[in-house]
Design a protein around this motif. Structure first.
Motif, short mmCIF file in Angstrom:
data_model
loop_
_atom_site.label_atom_id
_atom_site.label_comp_id
_atom_site.label_asym_id
_atom_site.label_seq_id
_atom_site.Cartn_x
_atom_site.Cartn_y
_atom_site.Cartn_z
N VAL A 91 -8.66 41.05 18.37
CA VAL A 91 -9.98 41.56 18.70
C VAL A 91 -9.34 43.19 19.81
O VAL A 91 -10.16 43.19 20.72
CB VAL A 91 -9.90 40.36 20.02
N VAL A 92 -8.24 43.53 18.99
CA VAL A 92 -8.15 44.61 19.84
C VAL A 92 -8.13 45.17 21.96
O VAL A 92 -9.15 45.65 22.41
CB VAL A 92 -9.14 45.91 19.30
N THR A 93 -7.86 43.92 22.63
CA THR A 93 -8.01 43.81 23.99
C THR A 93 -6.69 44.63 24.67
O THR A 93 -5.91 43.89 23.69
CB THR A 93 -8.47 42.51 23.83
N GLU A 94 -6.35 45.08 25.47
CA GLU A 94 -5.41 45.79 25.96
C GLU A 94 -5.42 44.74 27.43
O GLU A 94 -5.92 44.40 27.78
CB GLU A 94 -6.08 47.30 26.28
N LYS A 95 -4.27 44.31 27.75
CA LYS A 95 -3.44 43.68 28.65
C LYS A 95 -2.43 44.54 29.53
O LYS A 95 -1.45 45.09 28.23
CB LYS A 95 -3.07 42.63 28.29
N GLU A 96 -2.36 44.65 30.59
CA GLU A 96 -0.86 44.79 30.72
C GLU A 96 0.54 44.39 30.75
O GLU A 96 0.41 42.22 31.53
CB GLU A 96 -1.11 45.08 32.46
N ILE A 97 1.46 44.94 31.17
CA ILE A 97 2.99 44.11 31.05
C ILE A 97 3.38 45.24 32.19
O ILE A 97 3.72 46.80 32.04
CB ILE A 97 3.87 44.59 29.84
N THR A 98 4.73 44.84 33.04
CA THR A 98 5.42 44.86 33.62
C THR A 98 6.74 44.78 33.51
O THR A 98 6.72 43.97 33.23
CB THR A 98 5.07 44.65 34.96
N VAL A 99 7.55 45.63 33.05
CA VAL A 99 8.92 46.17 32.98
C VAL A 99 9.93 46.62 33.95
O VAL A 99 9.36 47.68 34.34
CB VAL A 99 9.47 46.63 31.34
N ILE A 100 11.02 46.29 34.11
CA ILE A 100 11.76 46.20 35.38
C ILE A 100 12.88 46.92 34.62
O ILE A 100 13.44 45.81 33.97
CB ILE A 100 12.47 45.32 36.41
N VAL A 101 13.77 48.15 34.99
CA VAL A 101 14.81 49.10 33.62
C VAL A 101 15.82 48.72 35.21
O VAL A 101 15.61 49.74 36.07
CB VAL A 101 14.50 49.49 33.24
N PHE A 126 5.10 34.36 22.14
CA PHE A 126 5.18 35.18 22.02
C PHE A 126 5.99 35.81 22.96
O PHE A 126 6.50 36.28 23.25
CB PHE A 126 3.97 35.58 22.35
N TYR A 127 6.38 35.35 24.56
CA TYR A 127 6.72 35.90 25.70
C TYR A 127 7.79 35.82 25.47
O TYR A 127 9.23 36.50 25.60
CB TYR A 127 6.26 34.76 26.95
N ASN A 128 8.60 34.53 25.09
CA ASN A 128 10.32 34.34 24.29
C ASN A 128 10.29 35.70 23.78
O ASN A 128 11.71 36.08 23.49
CB ASN A 128 10.47 32.87 23.92
N ASN A 129 9.99 35.61 22.04
CA ASN A 129 9.88 36.99 21.56
C ASN A 129 10.40 38.19 22.43
O ASN A 129 10.80 38.78 21.81
CB ASN A 129 9.05 36.88 20.30
N ALA A 130 9.42 38.68 23.23
CA ALA A 130 9.33 40.20 24.05
C ALA A 130 10.84 39.76 24.89
O ALA A 130 11.14 40.96 24.43
CB ALA A 130 7.84 40.15 24.66
N SER A 163 5.98 46.04 21.13
CA SER A 163 5.96 47.78 20.39
C SER A 163 5.59 48.76 22.50
O SER A 163 5.17 49.48 22.54
CB SER A 163 4.50 48.35 19.71
N LEU A 164 4.71 47.42 22.98
CA LEU A 164 4.47 47.90 24.21
C LEU A 164 5.70 48.34 25.05
O LEU A 164 6.20 49.61 26.66
CB LEU A 164 3.10 47.34 25.23
N ILE A 165 6.64 47.39 24.79
CA ILE A 165 8.00 47.15 25.38
C ILE A 165 8.99 48.61 25.27
O ILE A 165 9.41 49.40 25.84
CB ILE A 165 8.59 45.47 25.36
N LEU A 166 8.83 48.76 24.00
CA LEU A 166 9.50 49.93 23.56
C LEU A 166 8.63 51.43 23.91
O LEU A 166 9.28 52.49 24.15
CB LEU A 166 9.09 50.05 21.92
N ASP A 167 7.43 51.25 24.34
CA ASP A 167 6.51 52.45 24.86
C ASP A 167 7.16 52.89 25.81
O ASP A 167 7.42 53.34 26.82
CB ASP A 167 5.09 52.49 24.16
N ILE A 168 7.13 51.06 26.87
CA ILE A 168 7.80 51.73 28.64
C ILE A 168 8.94 52.43 28.92
O ILE A 168 9.13 53.10 29.57
CB ILE A 168 8.28 50.58 28.92
N LEU A 169 10.02 51.76 27.42
CA LEU A 169 11.25 51.95 27.90
C LEU A 169 11.48 53.49 26.87
O LEU A 169 11.87 53.71 27.73
CB LEU A 169 12.66 51.16 26.87
N LEU A 170 10.78 54.16 26.46
CA LEU A 170 10.48 55.50 26.23
C LEU A 170 9.99 55.97 27.26
O LEU A 170 10.75 57.51 27.73
CB LEU A 170 9.81 55.89 24.56
N ILE A 171 9.01 55.78 27.59
CA ILE A 171 8.31 56.32 29.08
C ILE A 171 9.41 57.09 29.90
O ILE A 171 9.97 57.65 30.52
CB ILE A 171 7.67 55.72 29.89
#
Length: 176
Positions: A91-101, A126-130, A163-171
Protein backbone atom coordinates in the motif's frame (compact mmCIF):
# COMPACT_ATOMS: atom_id res chain seq x y z
CA UNK A 1 -21.08 14.03 63.74
CA UNK A 2 -17.31 13.56 63.87
CA UNK A 3 -15.56 13.40 67.21
CA UNK A 4 -14.64 16.89 68.32
CA UNK A 5 -17.14 18.69 66.09
CA UNK A 6 -18.96 21.75 67.30
CA UNK A 7 -22.22 23.22 66.25
CA UNK A 8 -22.33 26.75 64.85
CA UNK A 9 -25.67 28.08 63.66
CA UNK A 10 -24.07 30.41 61.11
CA UNK A 11 -21.87 27.69 59.56
CA UNK A 12 -24.57 25.60 57.94
CA UNK A 13 -25.37 21.99 58.74
CA UNK A 14 -22.14 21.13 60.58
CA UNK A 15 -18.91 22.82 61.52
CA UNK A 16 -15.70 21.00 62.49
CA UNK A 17 -13.10 22.08 64.97
CA UNK A 18 -9.47 22.72 64.10
CA UNK A 19 -8.62 19.56 66.02
CA UNK A 20 -10.85 17.54 63.67
CA UNK A 21 -9.04 18.99 60.65
CA UNK A 22 -5.64 18.19 62.20
CA UNK A 23 -6.78 14.61 62.85
CA UNK A 24 -7.97 14.25 59.25
CA UNK A 25 -4.65 15.53 57.87
CA UNK A 26 -2.70 13.20 60.18
CA UNK A 27 -4.83 10.27 59.02
CA UNK A 28 -4.17 11.11 55.35
CA UNK A 29 -0.43 11.45 56.09
CA UNK A 30 -0.39 8.11 57.88
CA UNK A 31 -2.15 6.45 54.93
CA UNK A 32 0.34 8.04 52.50
CA UNK A 33 3.27 6.69 54.53
CA UNK A 34 1.84 3.16 54.23
CA UNK A 35 1.40 3.20 50.43
CA UNK A 36 4.02 1.65 48.17
CA UNK A 37 6.54 4.07 46.71
CA UNK A 38 8.14 3.61 43.31
CA UNK A 39 11.69 4.67 42.58
CA UNK A 40 11.92 7.14 39.75
CA UNK A 41 14.51 5.81 37.36
CA UNK A 42 16.27 8.05 34.87
CA UNK A 43 15.71 6.82 31.29
CA UNK A 44 19.34 5.84 30.56
CA UNK A 45 20.28 4.72 34.06
CA UNK A 46 20.83 1.13 32.87
CA UNK A 47 23.67 2.40 30.64
CA UNK A 48 25.10 5.42 32.50
CA UNK A 49 24.34 4.58 36.14
CA UNK A 50 22.52 6.70 38.71
CA UNK A 51 22.79 10.45 38.81
CA UNK A 52 24.05 11.09 35.30
CA UNK A 53 23.62 14.64 34.00
CA UNK A 54 22.45 15.74 30.55
CA UNK A 55 24.63 18.79 29.93
CA UNK A 56 23.28 19.67 26.50
CA UNK A 57 20.18 18.84 24.46
CA UNK A 58 19.74 19.87 20.84
CA UNK A 59 16.78 19.37 18.50
CA UNK A 60 17.53 19.14 14.79
CA UNK A 61 15.82 18.16 11.56
CA UNK A 62 18.07 16.01 9.36
CA UNK A 63 16.95 14.32 6.14
CA UNK A 64 13.27 14.49 7.16
CA UNK A 65 13.94 13.08 10.63
CA UNK A 66 13.38 14.74 13.99
CA UNK A 67 16.64 14.35 15.89
CA UNK A 68 17.17 14.97 19.60
CA UNK A 69 20.83 14.81 20.62
CA UNK A 70 21.60 14.70 24.34
CA UNK A 71 25.16 14.98 25.61
CA UNK A 72 25.60 13.24 28.96
CA UNK A 73 28.48 14.60 31.06
CA UNK A 74 31.46 12.22 30.98
CA UNK A 75 29.23 9.34 29.83
CA UNK A 76 28.31 9.71 26.15
CA UNK A 77 25.61 10.81 23.74
CA UNK A 78 22.00 9.73 23.24
CA UNK A 79 20.23 10.16 19.92
CA UNK A 80 16.44 9.96 19.79
CA UNK A 81 15.44 9.98 16.14
CA UNK A 82 11.95 9.77 14.64
CA UNK A 83 11.34 9.31 10.95
CA UNK A 84 8.58 8.03 8.69
CA UNK A 85 9.09 5.34 6.12
CA UNK A 86 7.18 2.72 4.14
CA UNK A 87 5.97 -0.04 6.39
CA UNK A 88 3.89 -2.00 3.87
CA UNK A 89 5.10 -2.21 0.27
CA UNK A 90 1.66 -3.29 -0.97
CA UNK A 91 0.00 0.00 0.00
CA UNK A 92 3.10 2.23 0.06
CA UNK A 93 1.97 3.84 3.30
CA UNK A 94 4.49 5.59 5.52
CA UNK A 95 4.46 5.39 9.29
CA UNK A 96 6.94 6.60 11.90
CA UNK A 97 9.53 4.74 13.95
CA UNK A 98 11.55 6.23 16.81
CA UNK A 99 14.99 4.80 17.49
CA UNK A 100 17.06 5.65 20.57
CA UNK A 101 20.82 5.14 20.21
CA UNK A 102 22.89 5.23 23.41
CA UNK A 103 26.64 5.77 22.96
CA UNK A 104 29.54 5.86 25.39
CA UNK A 105 32.31 8.51 25.29
CA UNK A 106 34.32 6.43 22.81
CA UNK A 107 31.40 6.15 20.38
CA UNK A 108 30.59 2.53 21.16
CA UNK A 109 26.87 1.73 20.85
CA UNK A 110 25.57 0.65 24.26
CA UNK A 111 21.94 0.25 23.16
CA UNK A 112 19.60 0.66 20.20
CA UNK A 113 16.06 0.92 21.55
CA UNK A 114 12.73 0.76 19.70
CA UNK A 115 10.09 1.96 22.17
CA UNK A 116 6.87 0.09 21.31
CA UNK A 117 4.68 3.13 22.02
CA UNK A 118 6.63 5.10 19.36
CA UNK A 119 6.82 2.23 16.85
CA UNK A 120 4.01 2.63 14.31
CA UNK A 121 5.06 -0.13 11.92
CA UNK A 122 3.58 -3.62 12.13
CA UNK A 123 4.08 -5.24 15.52
CA UNK A 124 4.34 -8.94 16.43
CA UNK A 125 7.01 -10.93 14.59
CA UNK A 126 7.76 -7.95 12.32
CA UNK A 127 8.58 -5.82 15.39
CA UNK A 128 10.67 -8.66 16.85
CA UNK A 129 12.60 -8.93 13.57
CA UNK A 130 13.19 -5.16 13.49
CA UNK A 131 14.27 -5.14 17.16
CA UNK A 132 16.70 -8.00 16.58
CA UNK A 133 18.18 -6.07 13.65
CA UNK A 134 18.47 -2.86 15.71
CA UNK A 135 20.13 -4.67 18.61
CA UNK A 136 22.66 -6.29 16.27
CA UNK A 137 24.53 -2.95 16.33
CA UNK A 138 25.11 -3.01 20.11
CA UNK A 139 28.83 -3.18 20.88
CA UNK A 140 29.76 -1.64 17.53
CA UNK A 141 30.55 1.94 16.51
CA UNK A 142 29.07 4.10 13.77
CA UNK A 143 32.06 3.15 11.59
CA UNK A 144 30.61 -0.38 11.50
CA UNK A 145 27.28 0.85 10.10
CA UNK A 146 27.21 0.80 6.32
CA UNK A 147 24.48 1.36 3.77
CA UNK A 148 22.86 -1.87 2.53
CA UNK A 149 22.95 -3.74 5.86
CA UNK A 150 19.15 -4.07 6.07
CA UNK A 151 19.27 -7.16 3.83
CA UNK A 152 17.59 -7.90 0.53
CA UNK A 153 13.95 -7.13 -0.25
CA UNK A 154 13.39 -10.89 -0.56
CA UNK A 155 14.52 -11.49 3.03
CA UNK A 156 11.70 -12.64 5.27
CA UNK A 157 10.72 -10.29 8.05
CA UNK A 158 10.44 -6.56 8.43
CA UNK A 159 12.56 -5.36 5.51
CA UNK A 160 10.91 -1.92 5.33
CA UNK A 161 11.28 -1.39 9.07
CA UNK A 162 14.91 -2.60 9.02
CA UNK A 163 15.63 -0.21 6.12
CA UNK A 164 14.16 2.71 8.06
CA UNK A 165 16.12 1.77 11.19
CA UNK A 166 19.31 1.64 9.12
CA UNK A 167 18.46 5.03 7.59
CA UNK A 168 17.99 6.45 11.11
CA UNK A 169 21.31 4.98 12.26
CA UNK A 170 23.05 6.51 9.23
CA UNK A 171 21.51 9.90 10.15
CA UNK A 172 22.98 9.58 13.66
CA UNK A 173 26.31 8.52 12.14
CA UNK A 174 26.34 11.58 9.88
CA UNK A 175 25.71 13.93 12.79
CA UNK A 176 28.13 12.22 15.16
Amino acid sequence: KLKGSITDASAGATSYSIQTLVTMIQTIGSHHDQTDKFDIKLPYQDYYGEGYVVEDSTNLTIDGAQVKKETVTNKGIVYTISKSGIYNSDVVTEKEITVIVVLDTEGQILAVLLPTDLYQHTKGNFYNNALEFAQSFVGKTFEDILDGQAGATTDPGAFNSRSLILDILLIAKGDY
